[in-house]
Design a protein around this motif. Structure first.
Motif, mmCIF file in Angstrom:
data_model
loop_
_atom_site.group_PDB
_atom_site.id
_atom_site.type_symbol
_atom_site.label_atom_id
_atom_site.label_comp_id
_atom_site.label_asym_id
_atom_site.label_seq_id
_atom_site.Cartn_x
_atom_site.Cartn_y
_atom_site.Cartn_z
ATOM 1 N N PRO A 61 0.505 -1.236 0.548
ATOM 2 C CA PRO A 61 0.009 0.035 -0.092
ATOM 3 C C PRO A 61 0.582 0.908 -0.116
ATOM 4 N N GLN A 62 0.056 2.205 -0.746
ATOM 5 C CA GLN A 62 0.845 3.573 -1.174
ATOM 6 C C GLN A 62 1.393 4.562 0.909
ATOM 7 N N GLU A 63 0.710 3.878 1.707
ATOM 8 C CA GLU A 63 0.750 4.682 2.922
ATOM 9 C C GLU A 63 2.132 3.969 3.778
ATOM 10 N N ALA A 64 2.093 2.631 3.488
ATOM 11 C CA ALA A 64 2.591 1.689 4.636
ATOM 12 C C ALA A 64 4.188 2.068 4.886
ATOM 13 N N THR A 65 4.567 2.726 3.564
ATOM 14 C CA THR A 65 6.284 3.203 3.446
ATOM 15 C C THR A 65 5.983 4.699 2.910
ATOM 16 N N ALA A 66 6.903 4.871 3.028
ATOM 17 C CA ALA A 66 7.253 7.054 2.739
ATOM 18 C C ALA A 66 7.497 7.020 1.480
ATOM 19 N N PHE A 67 8.047 5.473 0.776
ATOM 20 C CA PHE A 67 8.312 5.895 -1.495
ATOM 21 C C PHE A 67 6.142 5.749 -1.143
ATOM 22 N N ALA A 68 5.856 6.407 -2.626
ATOM 23 C CA ALA A 68 4.516 6.670 -2.705
ATOM 24 C C ALA A 68 4.609 6.224 -3.464
ATOM 25 N N HIS A 69 4.978 5.853 -5.082
ATOM 26 C CA HIS A 69 5.071 5.577 -6.481
ATOM 27 C C HIS A 69 4.371 4.321 -6.454
ATOM 28 N N ARG A 70 3.642 3.545 -6.195
ATOM 29 C CA ARG A 70 3.089 2.206 -6.058
ATOM 30 C C ARG A 70 1.697 1.897 -7.438
ATOM 31 N N ASP A 71 1.525 2.951 -7.870
ATOM 32 C CA ASP A 71 0.397 2.855 -8.817
ATOM 33 C C ASP A 71 1.279 1.611 -9.670
ATOM 34 N N GLY A 72 2.205 0.674 -9.886
ATOM 35 C CA GLY A 72 1.973 0.373 -11.196
ATOM 36 C C GLY A 72 2.823 1.083 -12.415
ATOM 37 N N GLY A 73 3.376 0.861 -13.592
ATOM 38 C CA GLY A 73 3.969 1.864 -14.060
ATOM 39 C C GLY A 73 5.432 1.581 -14.302
ATOM 40 N N TRP A 74 6.426 2.854 -14.336
ATOM 41 C CA TRP A 74 6.963 2.775 -15.097
ATOM 42 C C TRP A 74 8.358 3.782 -14.064
ATOM 43 N N ASN A 75 9.881 3.890 -13.795
ATOM 44 C CA ASN A 75 9.862 4.520 -12.802
ATOM 45 C C ASN A 75 11.115 5.504 -13.864
ATOM 46 N N GLY A 76 10.408 6.487 -14.842
ATOM 47 C CA GLY A 76 11.683 6.821 -15.668
ATOM 48 C C GLY A 76 12.500 8.231 -16.119
ATOM 49 N N VAL A 77 14.092 7.774 -16.296
ATOM 50 C CA VAL A 77 15.200 9.066 -16.275
ATOM 51 C C VAL A 77 15.404 9.148 -17.305
ATOM 52 N N ILE A 78 16.595 10.458 -17.623
ATOM 53 C CA ILE A 78 16.870 10.717 -18.658
ATOM 54 C C ILE A 78 18.080 11.348 -18.460
ATOM 55 N N VAL A 79 18.902 11.050 -19.101
ATOM 56 C CA VAL A 79 20.331 11.047 -18.654
ATOM 57 C C VAL A 79 21.475 11.255 -20.233
ATOM 58 N N GLY A 80 21.627 12.698 -19.236
ATOM 59 C CA GLY A 80 22.282 13.441 -20.608
ATOM 60 C C GLY A 80 24.085 13.170 -19.334
ATOM 61 N N VAL A 81 25.114 12.499 -20.112
ATOM 62 C CA VAL A 81 25.721 12.100 -19.839
ATOM 63 C C VAL A 81 27.474 11.909 -20.652
ATOM 64 N N ASP A 82 28.414 13.363 -20.734
ATOM 65 C CA ASP A 82 29.871 12.914 -21.534
ATOM 66 C C ASP A 82 30.657 13.015 -20.450
ATOM 67 N N PRO A 83 32.432 12.029 -20.900
ATOM 68 C CA PRO A 83 33.026 12.970 -20.188
ATOM 69 C C PRO A 83 33.837 14.324 -19.841
ATOM 70 N N ASP A 84 33.282 14.970 -20.873
ATOM 71 C CA ASP A 84 33.702 16.550 -21.517
ATOM 72 C C ASP A 84 33.422 17.265 -20.787
ATOM 73 N N PRO A 85 33.389 18.864 -19.465
ATOM 74 C CA PRO A 85 33.129 19.421 -18.653
ATOM 75 C C PRO A 85 32.462 20.544 -19.368
ATOM 76 N N ALA A 86 33.106 20.875 -20.649
ATOM 77 C CA ALA A 86 32.668 21.372 -21.612
ATOM 78 C C ALA A 86 31.165 21.322 -22.388
ATOM 79 N N ARG A 87 30.413 20.205 -22.139
ATOM 80 C CA ARG A 87 29.815 20.009 -22.682
ATOM 81 C C ARG A 87 28.437 19.789 -21.659
ATOM 82 N N ALA A 88 28.970 20.445 -20.893
ATOM 83 C CA ALA A 88 27.882 20.147 -19.475
ATOM 84 C C ALA A 88 26.289 21.139 -20.306
ATOM 85 N N GLU A 89 26.925 21.850 -19.678
ATOM 86 C CA GLU A 89 25.255 22.888 -20.833
ATOM 87 C C GLU A 89 24.327 21.724 -22.624
#
Length: 472
Positions: free
Chosen positions: A375-403
């Motif tokens: 149940p959602q209220e059983a722990t502090a973690f709340a997103h238990r409705d089913g589905g997916w945990n999504g993440v977009i990550v921009g990654v590169d070794p070069d600091p000049a490409r941070a922006e």
């Protein structure tokens, strides 16, 4: 967003040698030869200058550091594995309590539990447990710290079968804001125990965790690996995957990714640098009969690579460690998704077509099965409705490409966010996304977390995190 540059300290001088004299560990401060190494974190886009870094060896050291920090008005940052997306283990002018020298794991194979120090990585845990054919749910990089991942929730290859990492937490030793220590569990400080299971580092310094363990595969050997398809097949693969994954047995887990094939073994040279979509599969059941379970995967589409095969669970856990070493530039944007809609698929295809680097990627991690039955209220973690945990990550070794990295991730996220559930996994938030995003991560659990915070940390000593403000 650009790389956070080094700034001069404005903190008043504090007597760090006095603290060092109290500890079994040691303290590093500006000017020491290993200070610059000590202040670095996994995400090289973060550049902070703490007042000092205290390498603790035991609970008494941690307690001394908390009391010292408070007595001298220092912000306190807690660093376990140092993998925080937002670099929350360090802060300007702060006292960093570094737990990396506290890294023992004790396994009880009869009780199927493991007691894990707060400075462990998941590689430490897996090494200790898999010899008994046992494991507990964790993430997908073995270099990730146990503390940060566990306190935020913890999703990974065993989530569908055994729940989140927090669903397998039996107890925790916690140093509180006044320097005292408590044992938290379902029967002792149960309000704190509820909050620790998803509430992040808001409530104290967890110096040890006790986890339930589960038998997996055949003596720790599973069947897993990547199945990759050409990027042009992304629409077809995502539609197939969104229907297949929820219907699979819970001991078969697959996370979906958009990626550029790394130019290195074990990938075939003819695939190096090629944009693909793919699924990283893990089957933890008995190997007898596995082919029947895996048949829907093997028979679908025209993969450019089928890497399914038997492997030690530790090999699965460490499969991406070499591709994502410490010191890369990272920028994350995240959301939870109840469905993978056709409209969202178009957003994915359009934005990943212009991915800024070979390391940049997008992942969707299932949150269903055992995790969704809590149940959602059983722990502090709340997103238990089913589905997916999504993440977009921009990654590169070069600091000049941070922006460039951060701009790509933000634009991608802004187009995708309307198709989301409106909140994100707290471990995927960057440093300063704001209180609204923190509230959305916890949904209806936020107010209760705020009350627990007011009880255990009314002065918000532990605030260098995705902060939950104490209730008034």
């Amino acid at each position: 967003m650009t790389t956070e540059t080094q700034t001069a300290s404005t903190a008043p001088a504090v007597p760090l040698p006095e603290l060092s004299a109290e500890l079994r560990g040691h303290v590093v401060q500006p000017g020491d030869p290993d200070y610059d190494l000590g202040r670095t974190v996994y995400n090289a886009m973060i550049d902070r200058r703490p007042a000092g870094i205290a390498y603790c060896r035991d609970v008494t050291d941690v307690r001394a550091c908390v009391r010292f920090g408070r007595a001298h008005g220092l912000p306190i940052a807690i660093r376990g594995g140092g993998h925080s997306a937002g670099g929350l283990g360090v802060a300007d002018d702060a006292l960093v309590i570094d737990l990396s020298e506290m890294h023992s794991v004790t396994v009880d194979p009869d009780e199927r539990t493991a007691r894990v120090d707060g400075g462990c990585t998941w590689a430490d845990v897996d090494h200790a447990t898999i010899g008994f054919g046992l494991a507990t749910p964790s993430g997908i990089l073995s270099t990730t710290g146990v503390g940060g991942l566990s306190l935020g929730g913890g999703t990974g290859y065993l989530t569908r079968q055994f729940g989140l990492t927090v669903d397998n937490l039996r107890g925790a030793d916690v140093v509180l804001a006044d320097g005292s220590m408590v044992r938290s569990s379902e029967t002792s400080h149960s309000d704190l125990f509820w909050a620790l299971r998803g509430g992040g580092g808001n409530f104290g310094v967890v110096t040890s965790f006790t986890f339930d363990l589960h038998p997996i595969g055949e003596n720790g050997t599973i069947i897993g690996g990547p199945v990759l398809y050409d990027f042009a097949d992304t629409r077809e693969v995502m539609r197939w995957y969104r229907e297949l994954q929820p219907a699979l047995p819970e001991n078969l887990y697959g996370w979906f990714g958009l990626l550029t094939v790394p130019p290195a073994p074990p990938f075939p040279e003819d695939l190096w640098g090629r944009k693909c979509c793919g699924i990283m599969w893990s089957y933890t059941g008995r190997h007898e009969g596995a082919e029947e379970v895996l048949e829907p995967i093997r028979s679908f589409g025209s993969p450019v690579l089928n890497g399914l095969g038997p492997m030690p669970y530790t090999a699965l856990q460490g499969a991406f460690d070499g591709l994502y070493p410490p010191g890369l530039q990272w920028y994350w944007k995240a959301d939870v998704f109840h469905e993978i809609s056709d409209e969202a698929i178009e957003v994915h295809c359009r934005n990943f077509e212009r991915t800024p680097s070979g390391h940049s990627t997008m992942h969707l991690y299932p949150i269903d099965g055992a995790a969704a039955r809590v149940p959602q209220e059983a722990t502090a973690f709340a997103h238990r409705d089913g589905g997916w945990n999504g993440v977009i990550v921009g990654v590169d070794p070069d600091p000049a490409r941070a922006e460039t990295l951060s701009s790509w991730a933000r634009t991608y996220w802004e187009e995708l966010h309307p198709h989301s559930a409106g909140g994100a996994y707290v471990n995927f938030l960057m440093r300063d996304e704001g209180n609204d995003r923190v509230r959305a991560a916890y949904r209806d659990n936020y107010d209760r977390l705020s009350r627990v915070k007011a009880h255990y940390d009314p002065d918000n000593v532990f605030r260098i995190n995705q902060n939950i403000t104490p209730a008034e």
